[in-house]
Write a protein that holds these residues in place. Structure first.
Motif, mmCIF file in Angstrom:
data_model
loop_
_atom_site.group_PDB
_atom_site.id
_atom_site.type_symbol
_atom_site.label_atom_id
_atom_site.label_comp_id
_atom_site.label_asym_id
_atom_site.label_seq_id
_atom_site.Cartn_x
_atom_site.Cartn_y
_atom_site.Cartn_z
ATOM 1 N N SER A 12 9.391 69.035 46.682
ATOM 2 C CA SER A 12 8.122 68.460 46.236
ATOM 3 C C SER A 12 7.139 69.590 45.933
ATOM 4 O O SER A 12 6.965 70.497 46.750
ATOM 5 N N PRO A 13 6.496 69.545 44.775
ATOM 6 C CA PRO A 13 5.594 70.643 44.385
ATOM 7 C C PRO A 13 4.499 70.947 45.403
ATOM 8 O O PRO A 13 4.197 72.086 45.658
ATOM 9 N N GLU A 14 3.914 69.940 45.990
ATOM 10 C CA GLU A 14 2.845 70.168 46.962
ATOM 11 C C GLU A 14 3.240 69.724 48.363
ATOM 12 O O GLU A 14 2.405 69.641 49.257
ATOM 13 N N GLY A 15 4.515 69.400 48.564
ATOM 14 C CA GLY A 15 4.997 68.986 49.869
ATOM 15 C C GLY A 15 4.460 67.655 50.339
ATOM 16 O O GLY A 15 4.359 67.401 51.528
ATOM 17 N N LYS A 16 4.102 66.763 49.408
ATOM 18 C CA LYS A 16 3.483 65.495 49.798
ATOM 19 C C LYS A 16 4.422 64.305 49.737
ATOM 20 O O LYS A 16 4.192 63.315 50.388
ATOM 21 N N SER A 17 5.445 64.362 48.920
ATOM 22 C CA SER A 17 6.283 63.184 48.729
ATOM 23 C C SER A 17 7.603 63.623 48.137
ATOM 24 O O SER A 17 7.677 64.670 47.509
ATOM 25 N N PRO A 18 8.628 62.873 48.273
ATOM 26 C CA PRO A 18 8.861 61.736 49.146
ATOM 27 C C PRO A 18 8.952 62.154 50.627
ATOM 28 O O PRO A 18 9.144 63.320 50.938
ATOM 29 N N THR A 19 8.857 61.159 51.485
ATOM 30 C CA THR A 19 8.887 61.403 52.927
ATOM 31 C C THR A 19 9.649 60.286 53.615
ATOM 32 O O THR A 19 9.581 59.136 53.202
ATOM 33 N N VAL A 20 10.363 60.645 54.689
ATOM 34 C CA VAL A 20 11.077 59.677 55.516
ATOM 35 C C VAL A 20 10.369 59.593 56.862
ATOM 36 O O VAL A 20 10.113 60.621 57.497
ATOM 37 N N TYR A 21 10.057 58.371 57.283
ATOM 38 C CA TYR A 21 9.448 58.126 58.586
ATOM 39 C C TYR A 21 10.355 57.197 59.394
ATOM 40 O O TYR A 21 11.079 56.381 58.830
ATOM 41 N N TYR A 22 10.255 57.292 60.708
ATOM 42 C CA TYR A 22 10.964 56.373 61.601
ATOM 43 C C TYR A 22 9.931 55.663 62.461
ATOM 44 O O TYR A 22 9.049 56.303 63.042
ATOM 45 N N ASP A 23 10.025 54.345 62.554
ATOM 46 C CA ASP A 23 9.121 53.529 63.376
ATOM 47 C C ASP A 23 9.848 53.216 64.677
ATOM 48 O O ASP A 23 10.819 52.461 64.687
ATOM 49 N N ASP A 24 9.391 53.803 65.775
ATOM 50 C CA ASP A 24 10.101 53.614 67.045
ATOM 51 C C ASP A 24 9.913 52.224 67.656
ATOM 52 O O ASP A 24 10.657 51.825 68.539
ATOM 53 N N ALA A 25 8.958 51.457 67.154
ATOM 54 C CA ALA A 25 8.769 50.097 67.663
ATOM 55 C C ALA A 25 9.752 49.111 67.027
ATOM 56 O O ALA A 25 10.222 48.187 67.684
ATOM 57 N N THR A 26 10.056 49.320 65.755
ATOM 58 C CA THR A 26 10.937 48.386 65.054
ATOM 59 C C THR A 26 12.352 48.923 64.865
ATOM 60 O O THR A 26 13.270 48.162 64.590
ATOM 61 N N GLY A 27 12.507 50.226 64.959
ATOM 62 C CA GLY A 27 13.803 50.837 64.690
ATOM 63 C C GLY A 27 14.096 50.934 63.200
ATOM 64 O O GLY A 27 15.225 51.205 62.803
ATOM 65 N N ASN A 28 13.078 50.758 62.374
ATOM 66 C CA ASN A 28 13.236 50.804 60.923
ATOM 67 C C ASN A 28 12.715 52.118 60.355
ATOM 68 O O ASN A 28 11.912 52.805 60.983
ATOM 69 N N TYR A 29 13.178 52.404 59.150
ATOM 70 C CA TYR A 29 12.685 53.567 58.424
ATOM 71 C C TYR A 29 11.649 53.128 57.412
ATOM 72 O O TYR A 29 11.735 52.036 56.846
ATOM 73 N N VAL A 53 9.672 48.455 44.932
ATOM 74 C CA VAL A 53 10.781 49.376 44.738
ATOM 75 C C VAL A 53 10.218 50.780 44.597
ATOM 76 O O VAL A 53 9.246 50.998 43.867
ATOM 77 N N ILE A 54 10.830 51.721 45.315
ATOM 78 C CA ILE A 54 10.478 53.121 45.150
ATOM 79 C C ILE A 54 11.732 53.876 44.752
ATOM 80 O O ILE A 54 12.850 53.439 45.007
ATOM 81 N N GLU A 55 11.521 55.014 44.131
ATOM 82 C CA GLU A 55 12.639 55.899 43.811
ATOM 83 C C GLU A 55 12.653 57.010 44.834
ATOM 84 O O GLU A 55 11.605 57.555 45.197
ATOM 85 N N PHE A 56 13.850 57.320 45.280
ATOM 86 C CA PHE A 56 14.019 58.212 46.411
ATOM 87 C C PHE A 56 15.183 59.149 46.102
ATOM 88 O O PHE A 56 16.297 58.688 45.859
ATOM 89 N N PRO A 57 14.975 60.469 46.084
ATOM 90 C CA PRO A 57 16.046 61.374 45.701
ATOM 91 C C PRO A 57 17.163 61.465 46.745
ATOM 92 O O PRO A 57 16.911 61.396 47.950
ATOM 93 N N ARG A 58 18.373 61.625 46.262
ATOM 94 C CA ARG A 58 19.550 61.709 47.126
ATOM 95 C C ARG A 58 19.408 62.841 48.153
ATOM 96 O O ARG A 58 19.863 62.714 49.286
ATOM 97 N N ARG A 59 18.766 63.940 47.761
ATOM 98 C CA ARG A 59 18.639 65.085 48.671
ATOM 99 C C ARG A 59 17.888 64.736 49.958
ATOM 100 O O ARG A 59 17.970 65.448 50.944
ATOM 101 N N MET A 60 17.167 63.614 49.947
ATOM 102 C CA MET A 60 16.400 63.210 51.128
ATOM 103 C C MET A 60 17.258 62.538 52.193
ATOM 104 O O MET A 60 16.817 62.334 53.320
ATOM 105 N N MET A 61 18.497 62.193 51.869
ATOM 106 C CA MET A 61 19.386 61.554 52.843
ATOM 107 C C MET A 61 19.605 62.434 54.064
ATOM 108 O O MET A 61 19.902 61.948 55.147
#
Length: 71
Positions: A12-29, A53-61
């Motif tokens: 990411s050019p400015e390190g802002k997106s995309p991002t992966v988060y984990y919600d510890d209350a729901t167990g969802n991403y 719908v969002i687009e998410f690059p494979r490298r983020m896996m």
């Protein structure tokens, strides 16, 4: 509830997106990515009104624990 940032797109050019988060209350991403606005691609999907719908690059896996063997 606490959100845990698991990783940001290293290309990411400015390190802002995309991002992966984990919600510890729901167990969802939660995924932050690029909005899909291409009507041709959107027309090929059945998207309920309450979803988007969002687009998410494979490298983020790499940030998903299921992929890396972590928890």
């Amino acid at each position: 509830m606490a959100l845990h940032m698991l990783g940001k797109d290293p290309e990411s050019p400015e390190g802002k997106s995309p991002t992966v988060y984990y919600d510890d209350a729901t167990g969802n991403y939660l995924l932050q990515g690029w909005k899909v606005l291409d009507s041709e691609r959107l027309a090929q999907m059945d998207i309920p009104e309450h979803e988007t719908v969002i687009e998410f690059p494979r490298r983020m896996m790499q940030f998903f624990p299921e992929v890396t063997g972590g928890s």
